[in-house]
Design a protein around this motif. Sequence first.
Motif, PDB file in Angstrom:
ATOM      1  N   GLY A  19     -51.381 122.089 -59.896  1.00  0.00           N
ATOM      2  CA  GLY A  19     -52.264 121.059 -60.447  1.00  0.00           C
ATOM      3  C   GLY A  19     -51.758 119.977 -61.179  1.00  0.00           C
ATOM      4  N   ARG A  20     -50.757 119.669 -61.509  1.00  0.00           N
ATOM      5  CA  ARG A  20     -50.306 118.692 -62.380  1.00  0.00           C
ATOM      6  C   ARG A  20     -49.978 117.519 -61.763  1.00  0.00           C
ATOM      7  N   TRP A  21     -49.261 117.623 -60.662  1.00  0.00           N
ATOM      8  CA  TRP A  21     -48.672 116.439 -59.893  1.00  0.00           C
ATOM      9  C   TRP A  21     -49.064 116.380 -58.323  1.00  0.00           C
ATOM     10  N   THR A  22     -49.027 115.285 -57.961  1.00  0.00           N
ATOM     11  CA  THR A  22     -49.227 114.908 -56.490  1.00  0.00           C
ATOM     12  C   THR A  22     -47.981 114.179 -55.843  1.00  0.00           C
ATOM     13  N   VAL A  23     -47.869 114.237 -54.575  1.00  0.00           N
ATOM     14  CA  VAL A  23     -46.812 113.485 -54.201  1.00  0.00           C
ATOM     15  C   VAL A  23     -47.355 112.570 -52.694  1.00  0.00           C
ATOM     16  N   VAL A  24     -47.105 111.315 -52.494  1.00  0.00           N
ATOM     17  CA  VAL A  24     -47.532 110.515 -51.414  1.00  0.00           C
ATOM     18  C   VAL A  24     -46.370 109.696 -50.822  1.00  0.00           C
TER      19      VAL A  24
END
Length: 370
Positions: free
Chosen positions: A259-264
């Motif tokens: 829940g800390r990071w996202t990647v796009v």
Amino acid sequence: MSQPGTVALTVEHNGSVQAIAFSPDSTRFASGGGDSLVRVRSVGTGAPLDAPSEGSVTGIDFSPDGAAFAVADFEQVFLRSGSTGKVIWQGPLDPGNSVNTVRFGPNGTLVAATDTSVAVLDGSTGAVTRRIPVDTPLIAGLDLSRDGTRIALAIDERHGGNHRQAGSARVLALATGAEIGRLTPENAVFAVAFSPDASLVLCCAADDTVRMFEAEGGTQLWPAEDQDEDQDEGEDEGEDEGGGRRVTAVHCLAFDPKGRWTVVGGADGFARVLEAESGTERGRAPTLDPGLPDPQFGAVTHVAFAPNGKAAASASIDNVVRVFNVDGRERYTVSTDEVLAMKFSPDGRWLGVGCFDRALVIDNGEPGHG
């Protein structure tokens, strides 16, 4: 143990491989696509298993106990034994419409979707317990919450008689089919992803934006409205003051399991890791060498986060799979054919990819270190 980045298993196919899945214990790998067989292989030792398919396979998922696997096979959903491949039950979801996705919830409930509707099935019998039609479809992507109670839909409304440039990201409660949240960008939504607790949804759209919003109510958290306006006035793509949340033609995204990071992934060839709370860019891959001319990279088509949240993977049309830390530093790269599907094993040891004519399982290191 082989070095990370080593191809540990190659599964040959006679056509494109667009559906892959790992068993819950990460010991088996299933792949399917345009040919006539779903292939299940042990990652290590074990007898191979081939199950016939009637059409193009677009989705595979193992049951929570690993005893069976579901297959989206043209217009039908099949549940097959994980040990023999024999059909346990089968049936059309919506006659005349192809099934695009099958996903198991933690309690064994199966969620399946076509372009125009979502169905909830009893995993043991295949009986449809709820049908959820989608107005002004097409369903371009979906995500099922970790607890199996909510589904997020990416809707592309550019189809049909009016051909309008519109779309939305919607959140539905599976128990009732009721919509509990919606975000409406300026164009079609391509992909959605839930946060681990299903309170937030990340989405990307054809207006070149990445947005985070509250699942319940649909309130946009970032970028702020004034940053949206700045972007519309022509600020530099990918480098706005809000932390790089505008990404050229982004089509794929993923949420860190913690829940800390996202990647796009964007059409400019970069996979960007963004902080989930603010959208601020933490790193991007591939990294550039200072003082050297900027190389041209192929558009990123797939991204995924390892289960421990410390590394992410991307695949691009320049036929390179990259695994990298959240700061963008590359761990390894693997040359492949064009990637059509990508997924980490539940324990993080393996990275599976589906390509034309084959599927690959790449060694990602010791379990838990993904």
